[in-house]
Design a protein around this motif. Structure first.
Motif, PDB file in Angstrom:
ATOM      1  N   ILE A  67      98.132 -80.587  73.090  1.00  0.00           N
ATOM      2  CA  ILE A  67      98.718 -80.358  74.408  1.00  0.00           C
ATOM      3  C   ILE A  67      99.833 -81.375  74.577  1.00  0.00           C
ATOM      4  O   ILE A  67      99.587 -82.589  74.592  1.00  0.00           O
ATOM      5  N   LEU A  68     101.064 -80.906  74.670  1.00  0.00           N
ATOM      6  CA  LEU A  68     102.223 -81.759  74.910  1.00  0.00           C
ATOM      7  C   LEU A  68     102.648 -81.612  76.365  1.00  0.00           C
ATOM      8  O   LEU A  68     102.680 -80.493  76.885  1.00  0.00           O
ATOM      9  N   SER A  69     102.984 -82.713  77.012  1.00  0.00           N
ATOM     10  CA  SER A  69     103.328 -82.646  78.429  1.00  0.00           C
ATOM     11  C   SER A  69     104.414 -83.658  78.769  1.00  0.00           C
ATOM     12  O   SER A  69     104.430 -84.778  78.248  1.00  0.00           O
ATOM     13  N   ARG A  70     105.300 -83.256  79.656  1.00  0.00           N
ATOM     14  CA  ARG A  70     106.324 -84.168  80.167  1.00  0.00           C
ATOM     15  C   ARG A  70     105.736 -85.130  81.202  1.00  0.00           C
ATOM     16  O   ARG A  70     106.376 -86.126  81.556  1.00  0.00           O
ATOM     17  N   HIS A  71     104.565 -84.824  81.711  1.00  0.00           N
ATOM     18  CA  HIS A  71     103.932 -85.618  82.759  1.00  0.00           C
ATOM     19  C   HIS A  71     102.574 -86.103  82.267  1.00  0.00           C
ATOM     20  O   HIS A  71     102.036 -85.608  81.274  1.00  0.00           O
ATOM     21  N   ASP A  72     102.012 -87.048  82.982  1.00  0.00           N
ATOM     22  CA  ASP A  72     100.700 -87.567  82.604  1.00  0.00           C
ATOM     23  C   ASP A  72      99.648 -86.472  82.746  1.00  0.00           C
ATOM     24  O   ASP A  72      99.586 -85.784  83.762  1.00  0.00           O
ATOM     25  N   VAL A  73      98.843 -86.327  81.720  1.00  0.00           N
ATOM     26  CA  VAL A  73      97.703 -85.424  81.768  1.00  0.00           C
ATOM     27  C   VAL A  73      96.471 -86.199  81.313  1.00  0.00           C
ATOM     28  O   VAL A  73      96.575 -87.127  80.510  1.00  0.00           O
ATOM     29  N   GLN A  74      95.338 -85.789  81.820  1.00  0.00           N
ATOM     30  CA  GLN A  74      94.077 -86.450  81.492  1.00  0.00           C
ATOM     31  C   GLN A  74      93.253 -85.540  80.601  1.00  0.00           C
ATOM     32  O   GLN A  74      92.885 -84.435  81.004  1.00  0.00           O
ATOM     33  N   LEU A  75      92.953 -85.994  79.396  1.00  0.00           N
ATOM     34  CA  LEU A  75      92.143 -85.204  78.478  1.00  0.00           C
ATOM     35  C   LEU A  75      90.711 -85.134  78.989  1.00  0.00           C
ATOM     36  O   LEU A  75      90.119 -86.151  79.359  1.00  0.00           O
ATOM     37  N   THR A  76      90.143 -83.930  79.000  1.00  0.00           N
ATOM     38  CA  THR A  76      88.775 -83.745  79.482  1.00  0.00           C
ATOM     39  C   THR A  76      87.812 -83.316  78.385  1.00  0.00           C
ATOM     40  O   THR A  76      86.641 -83.693  78.408  1.00  0.00           O
ATOM     41  N   LEU A  77      88.285 -82.526  77.409  1.00  0.00           N
ATOM     42  CA  LEU A  77      87.437 -82.108  76.296  1.00  0.00           C
ATOM     43  C   LEU A  77      88.273 -82.016  75.024  1.00  0.00           C
ATOM     44  O   LEU A  77      89.399 -81.516  75.059  1.00  0.00           O
ATOM     45  N   ASP A  78      87.698 -82.474  73.900  1.00  0.00           N
ATOM     46  CA  ASP A  78      88.402 -82.340  72.625  1.00  0.00           C
ATOM     47  C   ASP A  78      87.703 -81.373  71.689  1.00  0.00           C
ATOM     48  O   ASP A  78      88.058 -81.290  70.501  1.00  0.00           O
ATOM     49  N   ARG A  79      86.723 -80.634  72.202  1.00  0.00           N
ATOM     50  CA  ARG A  79      86.094 -79.558  71.439  1.00  0.00           C
ATOM     51  C   ARG A  79      85.414 -78.616  72.422  1.00  0.00           C
ATOM     52  O   ARG A  79      85.106 -78.990  73.554  1.00  0.00           O
ATOM     53  N   LEU A  80      85.171 -77.398  71.979  1.00  0.00           N
ATOM     54  CA  LEU A  80      84.520 -76.408  72.826  1.00  0.00           C
ATOM     55  C   LEU A  80      83.022 -76.684  72.871  1.00  0.00           C
ATOM     56  O   LEU A  80      82.379 -76.785  71.815  1.00  0.00           O
ATOM     57  N   PRO A  81      82.432 -76.800  74.047  1.00  0.00           N
ATOM     58  CA  PRO A  81      80.989 -77.062  74.129  1.00  0.00           C
ATOM     59  C   PRO A  81      80.166 -75.902  73.570  1.00  0.00           C
ATOM     60  O   PRO A  81      80.650 -74.780  73.422  1.00  0.00           O
ATOM     61  N   GLY A  82      78.903 -76.228  73.254  1.00  0.00           N
ATOM     62  CA  GLY A  82      77.975 -75.177  72.864  1.00  0.00           C
ATOM     63  C   GLY A  82      77.495 -75.224  71.432  1.00  0.00           C
ATOM     64  O   GLY A  82      76.556 -74.493  71.075  1.00  0.00           O
TER      65      GLY A  82
END
Length: 259
Positions: A67-82
């Motif tokens: 995920i590339l962004s021009r603004h600050d983003v907060q990572l919430t998950l780095d893999r799909l749960p389950g």
């Protein structure tokens, strides 16, 4: 907000194309798939020089999402749960403003006679479960990426040719419909319900690009709160015609509100 998705099929090979395209298209957020590099090898300096911060889940030689962004983003998950045993780098989720965005590289599933097709269907079940959780937040949610699903006959140059393929199998399309029935909107088809030849992928073989033998497998699925902000969605075919191009081309979604 302009958010784009692009399966680049090796970020190291396609970095010049990415640099050229983002300078022209100016997306606020760019979701990438099939990086084919480990997280530590991601060209972070080059991406930052373009004005983007990057969250990356990489894997050697295969898969990989960013995920590339021009603004600050907060990572919430780095893999799909389950499935704690699934180490494939196929899902990345972050918060950007009041939006929740995910970069998705869904399994291909071929050959269907192998274990790859059940893995694909199980992955779709896990994605459905995560989508339910995200919809319950009642926030604008954007699920974008290479879904490796051809939703309908309108999305493929020759439906009969693809009937036995994992991308167009009835089980794959049924799973796609279940996702939509949760309340998600296919952004492109919401605005272009009958447009033919609206493809996002052309194989390298048999002159597929030159003869427009394509399929639409790169999608944006929007929650109701995101769909209410939908202003436009289009497929930019131009990069597929560049020299040494990815076999996918970018899809761009326009939403009101800030990233």
């Amino acid at each position: 907000m302009r958010i784009a998705t692009w399966n680049v099929n090796s970020i190291r090979m396609r970095m010049p194309h990415i640099a050229q395209w983002v300078k022209e298209a100016q997306p606020d957020i760019l979701l990438l798939q099939e990086l084919k590099c480990e997280t530590e090898s991601f060209p972070r300096m080059e991406i930052e020089a373009l004005g983007y911060q990057a969250h990356v889940s990489g894997q050697k030689s295969y898969n990989g999402v960013a995920i590339l962004s021009r603004h600050d983003v907060q990572l919430t998950l780095d893999r799909l749960p389950g499935d704690d045993g699934d180490i494939h780098a196929r899902y990345l989720e972050a918060q950007s403003g009041d939006f929740i965005v995910a970069s998705i590289y869904l399994p291909n599933g071929n050959p269907v006679e192998s274990e790859k097709f059940p893995y694909k269907l199980k992955w779709l079940e896990r994605l459905e479960a995560r989508a339910r959780e995200l919809l319950a937040t009642e926030r604008p949610v954007i699920l974008g990426g290479d879904f490796n699903v051809i939703p309908t006959a309108l999305d493929v140059y020759d439906p009969a040719r693809w009937e036995g393929d994992a991308l167009y199998r009835p089980e794959s399309r049924a799973a796609w419909r279940r996702l939509k029935h949760l309340g998600l909107t296919d952004a492109f088809r919401a605005l272009h319900p009958d447009e033919p030849h609206a493809y996002s992928f052309w194989d390298y073989q048999q002159g597929a690009w030159q003869n427009d033998l394509g399929i639409r497998i790169d999608h944006f699925l929007l929650s109701p709160e995101a769909a209410d902000r939908l202003q436009g969605c289009h497929i930019d075919r131009a990069p597929r015609g560049w020299d040494k191009a990815s076999d996918h081309t970018p899809v761009i979604c326009h939403l009101s509100g800030d990233a």
